[in-house]
Design a protein around this motif. Structure first.
Motif, short mmCIF file in Angstrom:
data_model
loop_
_atom_site.label_atom_id
_atom_site.label_comp_id
_atom_site.label_asym_id
_atom_site.label_seq_id
_atom_site.Cartn_x
_atom_site.Cartn_y
_atom_site.Cartn_z
N ASP A 158 0.82 -1.21 0.00
CA ASP A 158 0.00 0.00 0.00
C ASP A 158 0.85 1.27 0.00
N ALA A 160 4.41 3.29 -1.05
CA ALA A 160 5.48 3.27 -2.04
C ALA A 160 6.81 2.95 -1.37
N ASP A 181 7.73 -0.96 -5.33
CA ASP A 181 6.29 -0.92 -5.12
C ASP A 181 5.78 0.50 -5.29
N SER A 182 4.73 0.64 -6.05
CA SER A 182 4.21 1.97 -6.35
C SER A 182 3.46 2.59 -5.19
N GLY A 183 2.93 1.73 -4.28
CA GLY A 183 1.97 2.24 -3.31
C GLY A 183 0.67 2.57 -4.00
N LYS A 184 -0.33 2.99 -3.23
CA LYS A 184 -1.61 3.36 -3.82
C LYS A 184 -1.46 4.63 -4.63
N LYS A 191 -2.42 -0.06 -7.56
CA LYS A 191 -1.04 -0.24 -7.09
C LYS A 191 -0.39 -1.35 -7.91
#
Length: 710
Positions: A158, A160, A181-184, A191
């Protein structure tokens, strides 16, 4: 002779019980609605993270009773050598999937899927959902005689961020892993993650290295609070120098260190001299020295694999999940075959003794070029009403598989460097040794109901149907070495009713009993000529001789047991019996003087049944917070029920233990966790195993131990 011998629903009221395999801090659990399904085990990420990064998750699975894993490399990454057994069944009889996408038979040169190693990096595996012995009818598989393993990938995080890991080891081993990880990304919760893995290590004997790199990516798009659409992608490239196959004679007379010449000083000249009968002095006690060391033996493959899944809550009781997927694999496997000539020692070969007819060289590069292209879809509906959890689903797949073998021209002495086994071979003179093209259509369907008349009791009934048709065509062969291949033939597996019945009852606090009964079937395998128990990967004459007797392999499995769990002690006993019928066996016969590489006929025939009886028992004691002592024993009595007669020869296999699987296993683990520090020592013992089918030669028992601190 050679031959062959896993539904998790998210429930708000799930109860988690730590079984005998787990101590504090270890993420092994069994989950289901209200009460656990005793034959279902989850192997969680925390356990896998205790291993050296990049370790095959199946190697971690081997900590469980009744499971044996072995490989010629410490991480378990060499697909040529990896072998998994679970309650007597070998890996190509265990159904495997990734997020519900079928992975086919997890064997070397997989003909209808993808080895899990090549589908997902170990760091991206959230857990393994394992069904032991009796099958899970919802598994999209046509080979799950002995259970199923479903790999679950991690979701994007969730928040980044990223992860960088670097591991170094002996034999110039290094393992690199990078993940972002992009995160939301927005209010809807979109994501994704993307990762890159690179693993390289030198062999522990001989020359050359074993290399693999991989890209994974996953996108999740929530839809409201109960639904989502997700997509998963995998690209991988594998280039490995194989270890030489080994025989008892070599082990007895020459120890462990015989290997191929590739990557060593003067490799080509030494290999060519050996093809003429001039062997290194250390080979003097080898019964078949020409087979002991080839110039090279390698494996190369690359994959594009992925799928899109819609997991939708249609109502508060009805859920629909559908996945569409595709996969393409290309690659080749090589070895430098020293049998271009039949008897001569001269170079070039006299024409009368040259069975390849390229340039007269004594060595040619034998190259197999398999190709897999498949697509399909899996769809299921689940509905909860009253005390029933109902579900039904279908799976369809089309698979095209080609298996071609070529002889490529190696140079004569003094005419240049040998071929690069990892090259493209473009422009090199070649000969088609054999070729076959397969096309397979698979359709399965299942219906199941788990009924909870009271909270402490679950009764399950379901069944699975299979319709699978494989057609082989365009058979080719080089007549000087190989017979006419089976062509324009087809085999169909049709099983309308494969039942699965089970019950789990917690009859007193902390006490549970269970039983599980199922029938499963294995559709007909495919492979290259002389490679496995694939009934159409033989000559036309051999196929014609046995086709009326061929039947799909089936297995009835009966399992029952007892489990006790509290804070101090967790223990269980698990008993099972399997009747494995219509076992297909490849039989190789030497038709003349020389190696099995040159004078071989092969047939695949129905050789009857195997009866397996087994028991697992284990206990975990947790006397203090963080301290756990685990012990388990496993006994498996699996024997062939008939002798085998082929070509006028009877092989006395009746009553002998199945090859390669030990009767007895003992596993122990002592672990202590304090805050964020974990220390453990474990050991596994495997009793002696049959090397051949008539039980004449046994592989010695062995211990394997690990000490870890993290």
């Amino acid at each position: 002779m050679t031959g062959s011998h896993a539904e998790r629903a998210k429930q708000k009221n799930s109860k988690i019980i730590r079984p005998i395999q787990a101590g504090k801090g270890e993420d092994v659990a069994v989950r289901a609605r209200h009460i656990l399904r005793a034959t279902h085990v989850e192997l969680g990420k925390k356990v896998m993270e205790q291993q050296v990064p990049g370790t095959n998750p199946l190697k971690v699975l081997a900590q469980l009773p009744g499971v044996q894993f072995q490989s010629d490399d410490p991480q378990g990454l060499d697909t040529y050598s990896v072998q998994l057994y679970m309650h007597g069944f070998v890996q190509n009889e265990i159904g495997m999937s990734l997020d519900g996408i079928p992975l086919g038979e997890p064997t070397f040169r997989n003909y209808n899927g993808l080895n899990p190693l090549q589908a997902i990096s170990a760091e991206n595996v959230e857990r393994l959902d394992v069904t032991q012995s009796a099958g899970a009818e919802s598994t999209p598989s046509t080979n799950n005689l002995g259970g199923s393993i479903n790999y679950i990938s991690t979701d994007p995080r969730d928040k980044a961020g990223g992860q960088v890991a670097q591991t170094f080891g002996s034999n110039a081993m290094y393992h690199s892993f990078f993940r972002v990880d992009s995160g939301k990304l927005n209010d809807s919760g979109t994501k994704f993650f993307a990762s890159y893995m690179r693993n390289d290590t030198d062999k522990w004997k001989g020359g050359g290295d074993q290399f693999m790199q991989q890209v994974n990516a996953k996108l999740v798009q929530p839809i409201g609070t109960q639904s989502q659409v997700s997509a998963f992608f995998d690209w991988d490239q594998l280039q490995m120098v194989n270890y030489q196959d080994y025989s008892p004679n070599w082990l007895k007379n020459n120890g462990y260190n015989l290997d191929n010449f590739y990557g060593l000083p003067n490799a080509w000249s030494n290999a060519y001299a050996a093809s003429q009968g001039n062997y290194p002095s250390s080979y003097r006690n080898v019964a078949d020295p020409k087979d002991a060391s080839y110039y090279d033996s390698t494996a190369t493959s690359g994959d594009y694999f992925g799928g899109v899944t819609a997991d939708l809550a249609l109502t508060d009781r009805l859920r629909w999940k559908t996945t569409a997927y595709g996969h393409e694999e290309t690659g080749h496997g090589t070895y430098a075959n020293p049998y271009a000539c039949t008897d001569a020692t001269a170079s070039p070969c006299p024409e009368a003794n040259d069975t390849i007819r390229l340039n007269g060289g004594r060595i040619f590069e034998q190259v197999r070029k398999p190709f897999v292209e498949r697509f399909g879809g899996v769809s299921s509906l689940s509905y909860n009403i009253a005390h029933h959890a109902l579900s039904a689903g279908v799976w369809y797949e089309n698979n095209h598989y080609s298996t071609d073998a070529y002889a490529y021209q190696q140079p004569l002495p003094g005419e240049g460097a040998p071929l690069n086994p990892f090259g493209s071979f473009n422009g090199v003179p070649r000969r088609t040794l054999w070729a076959q093209q397969y096309n397979t259509n698979t359709f399965t369907a299942f219906v199941q109901d788990t009924w909870h008349p009271v909270r402490s009791l679950a009764v399950h009934f379901g069944f699975k149907s299979i319709l699978n048709t494989t057609r082989v065509g365009d058979g080719q062969n080089w007549s000087l070495r190989f017979p006419t291949m089976a062509s324009s033939e087809s085999l169909t597996t049709a099983k309308a009713f494969l039942p699965h019945i089970s019950a789990d009852w917690i009859f007193l606090k902390n006490h549970q009993i269970f039983f599980d009964i199922s029938e499963n079937a294995h559709t007909y395998s495919q492979s290259g000529y002389n490679s496995s128990n694939a009934p159409m990967a033989v000559s036309q004459a051999a196929y014609d001789a046995v086709k009326s007797t061929l039947r799909p392999e089936t297995a009835w499995t009966f399992a029952a047991g007892y489990r006790y769990t509290d804070r101090l002690v967790q223990g269980s006993v698990y008993l099972y019996r399997t009747n494995f019928n219509n076992r297909l066996q490849q039989i190789l016969s030497n038709t003349g003087s020389g190696s099995l590489l040159t004078n071989t006929t092969a047939t695949v025939q129905n050789v009857g049944s195997v009866t397996m009886n087994g028991i697992d028992g284990g206990v975990t004691i947790t006397p203090l917070p963080g301290l756990a002592l685990f012990n388990s024993v496993s006994y498996n009595h699996s024997v062939y029920d008939q002798n085998i007669t082929s070509g006028g020869t009877t092989y006395n296999t009746k009553g002998h233990q199945v090859v390669a699987y030990p009767k007895f296993m003992y596993k122990t683990r002592l672990s202590y966790e304090w805050h964020n520090v974990l220390a453990y020592v474990d050991a596994q013992y495997y009793s002696r195993r049959s090397f051949d089918y008539v039980g004449d030669y046994k592989i010695a028992p062995y211990w394997m131990s690990d000490l870890g601190l993290s």
